[in-house]
Design a protein around this motif. Sequence first.
Motif, PDB file in Angstrom:
ATOM      1  N   MET A   1      -4.414  66.981  -6.824  1.00 54.28           N
ATOM      2  CA  MET A   1      -4.392  65.579  -7.062  1.00 54.28           C
ATOM      3  C   MET A   1      -3.300  65.009  -7.737  1.00 54.28           C
ATOM      4  O   MET A   1      -2.646  65.806  -8.742  1.00 54.28           O
ATOM      5  CB  MET A   1      -5.419  65.067  -8.098  1.00 54.28           C
ATOM      6  N   VAL A   2      -2.774  63.934  -7.282  1.00 55.95           N
ATOM      7  CA  VAL A   2      -1.517  63.203  -7.898  1.00 55.95           C
ATOM      8  C   VAL A   2      -1.924  62.277  -9.046  1.00 55.95           C
ATOM      9  O   VAL A   2      -2.728  61.356  -8.754  1.00 55.95           O
ATOM     10  CB  VAL A   2      -0.568  62.719  -6.998  1.00 55.95           C
ATOM     11  N   GLU A   3      -1.392  62.427 -10.392  1.00 54.75           N
ATOM     12  CA  GLU A   3      -1.972  61.631 -11.296  1.00 54.75           C
ATOM     13  C   GLU A   3      -0.758  60.559 -11.641  1.00 54.75           C
ATOM     14  O   GLU A   3       0.392  60.776 -11.553  1.00 54.75           O
ATOM     15  CB  GLU A   3      -2.255  62.459 -12.432  1.00 54.75           C
ATOM     16  N   THR A   4      -1.185  59.180 -12.099  1.00 53.67           N
ATOM     17  CA  THR A   4      -0.313  58.199 -12.604  1.00 53.67           C
ATOM     18  C   THR A   4      -0.900  57.490 -13.596  1.00 53.67           C
ATOM     19  O   THR A   4      -2.296  57.514 -13.602  1.00 53.67           O
ATOM     20  CB  THR A   4       0.071  57.299 -11.191  1.00 53.67           C
ATOM     21  N   LEU A  12      -6.424  59.402 -10.822  1.00 54.82           N
ATOM     22  CA  LEU A  12      -6.329  60.740 -10.554  1.00 54.82           C
ATOM     23  C   LEU A  12      -6.160  61.105  -8.990  1.00 54.82           C
ATOM     24  O   LEU A  12      -5.495  62.267  -8.565  1.00 54.82           O
ATOM     25  CB  LEU A  12      -7.777  61.501 -10.674  1.00 54.82           C
ATOM     26  N   ASP A  13      -6.591  60.250  -8.072  1.00 52.53           N
ATOM     27  CA  ASP A  13      -6.091  60.595  -6.787  1.00 52.53           C
ATOM     28  C   ASP A  13      -6.487  59.224  -5.780  1.00 52.53           C
ATOM     29  O   ASP A  13      -7.165  58.239  -6.491  1.00 52.53           O
ATOM     30  CB  ASP A  13      -7.181  61.517  -5.995  1.00 52.53           C
ATOM     31  N   SER A  14      -5.966  59.089  -4.739  1.00 52.44           N
ATOM     32  CA  SER A  14      -6.205  58.078  -3.880  1.00 52.44           C
ATOM     33  C   SER A  14      -6.196  58.673  -2.433  1.00 52.44           C
ATOM     34  O   SER A  14      -5.127  59.239  -2.004  1.00 52.44           O
ATOM     35  CB  SER A  14      -5.060  56.976  -4.055  1.00 52.44           C
ATOM     36  N   PHE A  15      -7.005  58.091  -1.543  1.00 51.27           N
ATOM     37  CA  PHE A  15      -7.236  58.490  -0.322  1.00 51.27           C
ATOM     38  C   PHE A  15      -7.903  57.558   0.412  1.00 51.27           C
ATOM     39  O   PHE A  15      -8.187  56.488   0.122  1.00 51.27           O
ATOM     40  CB  PHE A  15      -8.075  59.943  -0.200  1.00 51.27           C
ATOM     41  N   VAL A  60     -15.915  64.812 -10.496  1.00 53.68           N
ATOM     42  CA  VAL A  60     -15.047  65.396  -9.391  1.00 53.68           C
ATOM     43  C   VAL A  60     -15.610  66.399  -8.550  1.00 53.68           C
ATOM     44  O   VAL A  60     -15.664  66.384  -7.335  1.00 53.68           O
ATOM     45  CB  VAL A  60     -13.579  65.724 -10.168  1.00 53.68           C
ATOM     46  N   LYS A  68     -17.750  60.533  -1.280  1.00 55.64           N
ATOM     47  CA  LYS A  68     -16.927  60.163  -0.063  1.00 55.64           C
ATOM     48  C   LYS A  68     -17.566  60.321   1.481  1.00 55.64           C
ATOM     49  O   LYS A  68     -17.522  59.643   2.236  1.00 55.64           O
ATOM     50  CB  LYS A  68     -15.720  61.257  -0.088  1.00 55.64           C
ATOM     51  N   THR A 108      -9.712  54.958  -4.424  1.00 57.62           N
ATOM     52  CA  THR A 108      -8.934  55.430  -5.650  1.00 57.62           C
ATOM     53  C   THR A 108      -9.797  55.916  -6.441  1.00 57.62           C
ATOM     54  O   THR A 108     -10.974  55.519  -6.861  1.00 57.62           O
ATOM     55  CB  THR A 108      -8.174  54.143  -6.202  1.00 57.62           C
ATOM     56  N   GLN A 156     -12.515  51.445  -5.803  1.00 62.11           N
ATOM     57  CA  GLN A 156     -11.684  52.376  -7.104  1.00 62.11           C
ATOM     58  C   GLN A 156     -13.037  52.780  -7.739  1.00 62.11           C
ATOM     59  O   GLN A 156     -13.816  51.934  -8.359  1.00 62.11           O
ATOM     60  CB  GLN A 156     -10.825  51.529  -7.678  1.00 62.11           C
TER      61      GLN A 156
END
Length: 458
Positions: A1-4, A12-15, A60, A68, A108, A156
């Motif tokens: 996961m790419v965190e911002t 945590l994630d967006s796909f 998660v 999903k 998201t 989201q």
Amino acid sequence: MVETRTDMLKVLDSFCVSPPPGSVPTISLPLTYFDFSWLACVPVQRLFFYEFPHPTLHFVETTLPLLKRSLSLTLQHFFPYAANVMCPQSPGKPYIHYTEGGGSVTFTVAESTADFDHVVADYPRDVKCLHPFVPQLPPAHVTEDGVRVLPTLAFQVTVFPNSGICIGSIYCHAVGDGKSFMHFMRSWTSVFRSGGDLACLENSLPLFNRDVIKDPFGLESVQLKNYWRWVSSCGENSAPTAGKVRATFVLSRAHAERLKHLVTAVDTEQLHISTFVVTCAFIWVCLIKSKESVTDDDDDKFYYFLFAFDGRNRLEFPVPATYFGNCLQPCVTDVKKSELTGEDGIVLAAKAFGKTIKEMGSRGLRWGEHWASTIIERAKTGRLTPLAGSPKLRVYDTDFGWGRPCKVELTHIDHDGAISMTESRDGQGGTEVGLALNKNQMDEFVTVFEQNLKQLRV
């Protein structure tokens, strides 16, 4: 996961979530004259909050995968939400287009450190309190041949560790009205609860056949002209939210019954006096009275209330309940300020609503060519109050298996000055109304609301 990270939110994630491969062919679906006008409106933003006393890792690992998968499975039956709205240059007609293997919904996943109880409270809070949980639609773009492409839906999911979850949605109203969207949401929750078994949808699949929408009065050409006039004259505008607070007000079933009794006691016209009518009347009068201290309007000026009701099976032709798209008729009620703020303001407002609904029932689509001009004319006065949502949408029936939502909010009212309405979360026949006002007017509104509620002696 790419965190911002932002102040209190960590992404945590967006796909992207698509229907299962091969489940939906490349397909185009025309918009109808009911859909065109919604292209000029801001996207609908609806947030569903649930109690969820588990840590983020638990969500998660155990919940997100099925969330999903069930969304993907549901989208194959509601493909317009994974599609785009295509807006060709004039004189082309806008339409929905899904590309096999290319349609998807942005999804998201985030975590928030905000106080969940404060976020879902009814009392006034800064409107910005809810904005972090609203997803962003992918930006519109223009193709080489000048077609404007509008994404239709994004989600989201925000986890409040050991407290709750927010399922935030934003969607293009031109694709479908609130009834269509809630049909999709309840279908998603059913597939989730079933563990991915689509058999639960067999008796409630959406109907996409546009042939059920007849055009006996030539409204398509009228609404297309209105749409192109809007495209050439303006862009996207929204009112500022700085200094605004939002709050939720509840009228119980007992309050509604008392109001209906007061109105019908003096109603000699046998008008349509329902819970919806008396709730709109009560809130509208409180709203106008709360403005008195900040405006100097002449008492003879008219105020306007804009609402819509579902045209399914109320038109000159039958439209099935499962029809997917827009089937809303706008209604505008006009009442003088002096009548709204007078001693019998609520009764007079309720009778005005009842009369409007009765007239709409008899006129049907005959005044359709005047919809846009009537609304624009009223809006320019600054005295038009739009209503978003409806108690009939049953938003609190959106249960993923964590229980009914503990709060549902429409956040786009922060920008467009509308009020929102849903059924009461307790399931006892009451109504919830959401308002976003500047702080001074909200203080006035709370005072007027509580005074009027006491006078009902419930």
